[in-house]
Enzyme design. Structure first.
Site, PDB file in Angstrom:
ATOM      1  N   ILE A 349       8.763  -5.665  -2.200  1.00 36.61           N
ATOM      2  CA  ILE A 349       8.635  -4.760  -3.342  1.00 36.61           C
ATOM      3  C   ILE A 349       7.214  -4.745  -3.899  1.00 36.61           C
ATOM      4  CG2 ILE A 349       9.479  -4.342  -5.696  1.00 36.61           C
ATOM      5  CD1 ILE A 349      12.144  -5.599  -4.781  1.00 36.61           C
ATOM      6  N   ASP A 350       6.508  -5.840  -3.784  1.00 36.35           N
ATOM      7  CA  ASP A 350       5.137  -5.967  -4.293  1.00 36.35           C
ATOM      8  C   ASP A 350       4.172  -5.344  -3.288  1.00 36.35           C
ATOM      9  OD1 ASP A 350       2.673  -6.711  -5.245  1.00 36.35           O
ATOM     10  OD2 ASP A 350       3.137  -8.841  -5.427  1.00 36.35           O
TER      11      ASP A 350
END
Length: 442
Positions: A349-350
């Site tokens: 997600i990052d």
């Protein structure tokens, strides 16, 4: 067993490949279903942040040169449910001996898979900073792997000894070390300042290198004590020719070739060679296994799109992206580049990792056209703009991406894509008829 019944229904009735769903159903009924099947196989577990899929595929090809039954999770479904489904669907030819089960395993699943399957061997590829939201920093990731290895102290470790992090842990397991010995020792080289994993496991001092291959990998040593890279059992002894389409190199003085580019993929081949030689596969048989030109799903896969030769390359962290860029440098011809960024669970997600990838190198690669896309197209658009490309086309929709590829000005097109973006692109290519007999990953 419900898992086997589900697998039959999915594959025979609905004509869909299925490993995750049958595995999920079987695990709901019996959480220890893997343990129940464990004694039917001799398990080799492949893990690490980069290279698991190709390493697993090459090990499987090599071992099939000698052994009748070598089963693997070829779909790349490397978590518990997918591994369970692989075992449920396995077809064994020779019932007089245990088949070999070569499994790609997600780092976070190593402990539970090890608890239930009791592997005979682990293959450790590398550990680079990857998906911080799932794994944390590299030492946290390694600890997840160590928890699994500690459950089977008798299992053999096939270790990329060029990666210093694997010297941590004080494990009692027998080890087979592989790495690169392709250049003479040059003395005292330091890794770039932002490189992870360059601390000595003995006193956490910064390591020096006689030479580096890339990132934190190479022939390392400590200046503060006697710690150094261990003696290699199997080694790359020469790099002969590297191109985007093949890599030619020497292993222990004999020349081999794999039909895929990039130094990082030579490490994968070396791991397969190491496992094969240890398990009695001859050099002639390994040559034959390496000569297969079957493409690996989403890994430098080349697809013809109208008059374009489109090479799809998976990227997911800074080291992997940088090595893809190094591979692309070996292609002097004019090229177009599409960078696709998603940030789903399977991607990580990052997305901050894109700022540590050296996209600036694209400026020196005869790039005639560049574009960005994917669900996080805004992030990667800004990153590429800041790397010196200025304003450039961007495509939020994957349908738009395929259309843009069709119109790019060069015959060679490279698509650098995160995992789910790669799946979405392949789905669109299949719908337009560019992929034949296409198999989507799970």
């Amino acid at each position: 067993m419900v898992g086997k019944s589900t697998y039959f229904v999915l594959t025979k009735v609905f004509h869909r490949g299925g490993t995750s769903l049958p595995g999920t159903l079987a695990m709901k009924i019996d959480p220890n279903v893997l343990q129940t099947m464990a004694n039917q196989y001799n398990v080799i577990l492949v893990t690490g942040t980069n290279g698991k899929t190709l390493t697993t595929t090459l090990i499987t090809r090599v071992l099939r040169e000698k052994y009748t039954d070598v089963i693997t999770n070829h779909s790349g479904s490397n978590m518990l449910q997918g591994i369970t489904g692989t075992m449920l669907s396995a077809k064994v030819k020779d019932r007089t001996q245990k088949p070999l089960l070569v499994l790609e395993v997600d780092e976070a699943n190593v402990e539970e898979v090890s608890r239930q399957l009791k592997p005979k061997a682990f293959v450790l590829t590398n550990i680079f900073r990857d998906q911080l939201d799932r794994y944390g920093e590299i030492y946290t990731t390694y600890e997840k792997i160590l928890r699994g290895i500690r459950l089977v102290p008798e299992a053999t470790l096939f270790v990329n000894a060029d990666s210093p992090i694997f010297m941590r842990g004080d494990l009692p397991n027998p080890r087979v070390n592989f790495g690169f010995n392709h250049v003479p020792a040059k003395g005292d080289e330091r890794a770039p300042h932002n490189t992870d994993g360059i601390l000595s496991p003995t006193d956490n001092s910064i390591l020096s290198y006689h030479f580096r291959t890339f990132a934190n990998q190479g022939d390392y040593f400590s200046k503060t004590d006697d710690f150094k890279r261990p003696t290699l059992d199997y080694a790359v002894t020469k790099l002969n020719q590297l191109t985007p389409k093949f890599s030619n190199f020497d292993l222990d003085g004999e020349t081999y070739q794999i039909e895929i580019g990039g130094m990082y993929n030579i490490y994968n081949a070396l791991a397969a060679y190491t496992v094969g030689r240890t398990l009695g596969v001859s050099k002639t048989q390994i040559h034959h296994a390496f000569e297969s030109n079957e493409q690996i799903f989403g890994r430098q896969e080349q697809i013809q799109v109208k008059d374009k030769a489109v090479t799809i390359v998976l990227i997911k962290n800074p080291v992997g992206a940088n090595q893809v860029l190094e591979m692309m440098k070996t292609d002097p011809d004019p090229k177009s580049v599409m960078v696709l960024l998603n940030a789903n669970y399977a991607d990580g997600i990052d997305t901050s990792w894109i700022w540590d990838a050296e996209f600036e190198d694209l400026k020196d690669m005869n790039v005639q056209a560049l574009a960005t896309g994917g669900e996080r197209y805004k992030d990667v658009y800004v990153r590429l703009k800041m790397s010196g490309f200025g304003d450039h086309p961007f495509y939020p929709s994957m349908k738009q991406v395929v259309g843009a590829i069709e119109k790019m000005p060069t015959k060679n097109v490279y698509v650098m894509a995160t995992y789910t973006a790669m799946l979405q692109l392949r789905e669109q290519l299949a719908q337009r008829g560019y992929l034949k007999n296409h198999q989507m990953g799970e």
